[in-house]
Design a protein around this motif. Structure first.
Motif, PDB file in Angstrom:
ATOM      1  N   LEU A 198       0.827  -1.207   0.000  1.00  0.00           N
ATOM      2  CA  LEU A 198       0.000   0.000   0.000  1.00  0.00           C
ATOM      3  C   LEU A 198       0.863   1.258   0.000  1.00  0.00           C
ATOM      4  N   THR A 199       2.004   1.196   0.706  1.00  0.00           N
ATOM      5  CA  THR A 199       2.898   2.351   0.740  1.00  0.00           C
ATOM      6  C   THR A 199       3.514   2.589  -0.633  1.00  0.00           C
ATOM      7  N   SER A 200       3.985   1.512  -1.288  1.00  0.00           N
ATOM      8  CA  SER A 200       4.623   1.762  -2.584  1.00  0.00           C
ATOM      9  C   SER A 200       3.602   2.123  -3.640  1.00  0.00           C
ATOM     10  N   ALA A 201       2.332   1.739  -3.436  1.00  0.00           N
ATOM     11  CA  ALA A 201       1.286   2.149  -4.381  1.00  0.00           C
ATOM     12  C   ALA A 201       0.785   3.562  -4.085  1.00  0.00           C
ATOM     13  N   GLY A 202       1.250   4.155  -2.985  1.00  0.00           N
ATOM     14  CA  GLY A 202       0.852   5.524  -2.659  1.00  0.00           C
ATOM     15  C   GLY A 202      -0.509   5.618  -1.983  1.00  0.00           C
ATOM     16  N   LEU A 203      -1.062   4.496  -1.527  1.00  0.00           N
ATOM     17  CA  LEU A 203      -2.367   4.547  -0.865  1.00  0.00           C
ATOM     18  C   LEU A 203      -2.232   4.870   0.615  1.00  0.00           C
ATOM     19  N   VAL A 204      -1.094   4.549   1.188  1.00  0.00           N
ATOM     20  CA  VAL A 204      -0.816   4.995   2.550  1.00  0.00           C
ATOM     21  C   VAL A 204       0.568   5.622   2.560  1.00  0.00           C
ATOM     22  N   ARG A 205       0.774   6.482   3.543  1.00  0.00           N
ATOM     23  CA  ARG A 205       2.055   7.153   3.677  1.00  0.00           C
ATOM     24  C   ARG A 205       2.714   6.662   4.955  1.00  0.00           C
ATOM     25  N   ARG A 206       4.003   6.396   4.847  1.00  0.00           N
ATOM     26  CA  ARG A 206       4.762   5.915   5.988  1.00  0.00           C
ATOM     27  C   ARG A 206       5.564   7.085   6.519  1.00  0.00           C
ATOM     28  N   ILE A 207       5.448   7.345   7.800  1.00  0.00           N
ATOM     29  CA  ILE A 207       6.263   8.405   8.386  1.00  0.00           C
ATOM     30  C   ILE A 207       7.053   7.795   9.527  1.00  0.00           C
ATOM     31  N   GLN A 208       8.205   8.355   9.789  1.00  0.00           N
ATOM     32  CA  GLN A 208       9.012   7.843  10.885  1.00  0.00           C
ATOM     33  C   GLN A 208       9.785   8.983  11.543  1.00  0.00           C
ATOM     34  N   PRO A 209       9.137   9.654  12.511  1.00  0.00           N
ATOM     35  CA  PRO A 209       9.863  10.711  13.223  1.00  0.00           C
ATOM     36  C   PRO A 209      11.058  10.086  13.942  1.00  0.00           C
ATOM     37  N   SER A 210      12.151  10.834  14.094  1.00  0.00           N
ATOM     38  CA  SER A 210      13.333  10.224  14.679  1.00  0.00           C
ATOM     39  C   SER A 210      13.014   9.758  16.094  1.00  0.00           C
ATOM     40  N   GLY A 211      13.517   8.589  16.456  1.00  0.00           N
ATOM     41  CA  GLY A 211      13.252   8.019  17.768  1.00  0.00           C
ATOM     42  C   GLY A 211      11.928   7.288  17.850  1.00  0.00           C
TER      43      GLY A 211
END
Ligand SMILES: [Zn+2]
Ligand SMILES: [Zn+2]
Length: 143
Positions: A63-76
């Motif tokens: 889903l992330t690579s298809a752009g249907l969901v966005r992955r976020i990862q704030p540091s820590g």
């Protein structure tokens, strides 16, 4: 809240086959913005106990690579997922409890995209994370 047929349309629009695990993960990500992988797995398995951990990981990646969901990862922080895609909005993260909220891009111009020195790069995107204390944590600290 979008319905199952909305999610089916989303999947087809991204040329992804409609499967139960994909529908289940999309539903959970829509209902729980910025959830981490473990809470997504727990929520999916509450409704669909037959969906394996690995299946949820695989679906999140697809889903992330298809752009249907966005992955976020704030540091820590561990990776979080959200269904609000395509607008490159920013996030504000509470340093004490880890709560994450959406922050729209500064309106008007896009000052964050105007780097003081672009080093010769062609810049397309700026990732901004605001850090601070959420309302609850500020209130708790004041007591
Ligand atoms: Zn907090
Ligand atoms: Zn967000």
């Amino acid at each position: 809240m979008p319905s199952t047929s909305d999610f089916e349309r989303l999947l087809r629009g991204a040329a992804l086959r409609v499967t139960r695990p994909r529908l289940a993960v999309l539903t959970v990500v829509h209902a729980h913005p910025h959830a981490d992988t473990d809470s997504i797995i727990a929520a999916v398995r509450r409704d669909s106990p037959t969906v394996s951990h690995q299946a949820v990981y695989d679906v999140l990646r697809a889903l992330t690579s298809a752009g249907l969901v966005r992955r976020i990862q704030p540091s820590g922080s561990v990776a979080r997922y959200e269904s609000r895609v395509g607008d490159n909005h920013h996030h504000v993260v509470c340093r004490s409890c880890g709560t994450i909220a959406d922050v729209d891009c500064a309106v008007g111009e896009t000052p964050c995209l105007t780097a003081s020195d672009d080093q010769g790069f062609s810049i397309e995107e700026a990732e901004v994370t605001y850090w601070g204390a959420c309302r609850e944590c500020v209130a708790a600290a004041a007591n």
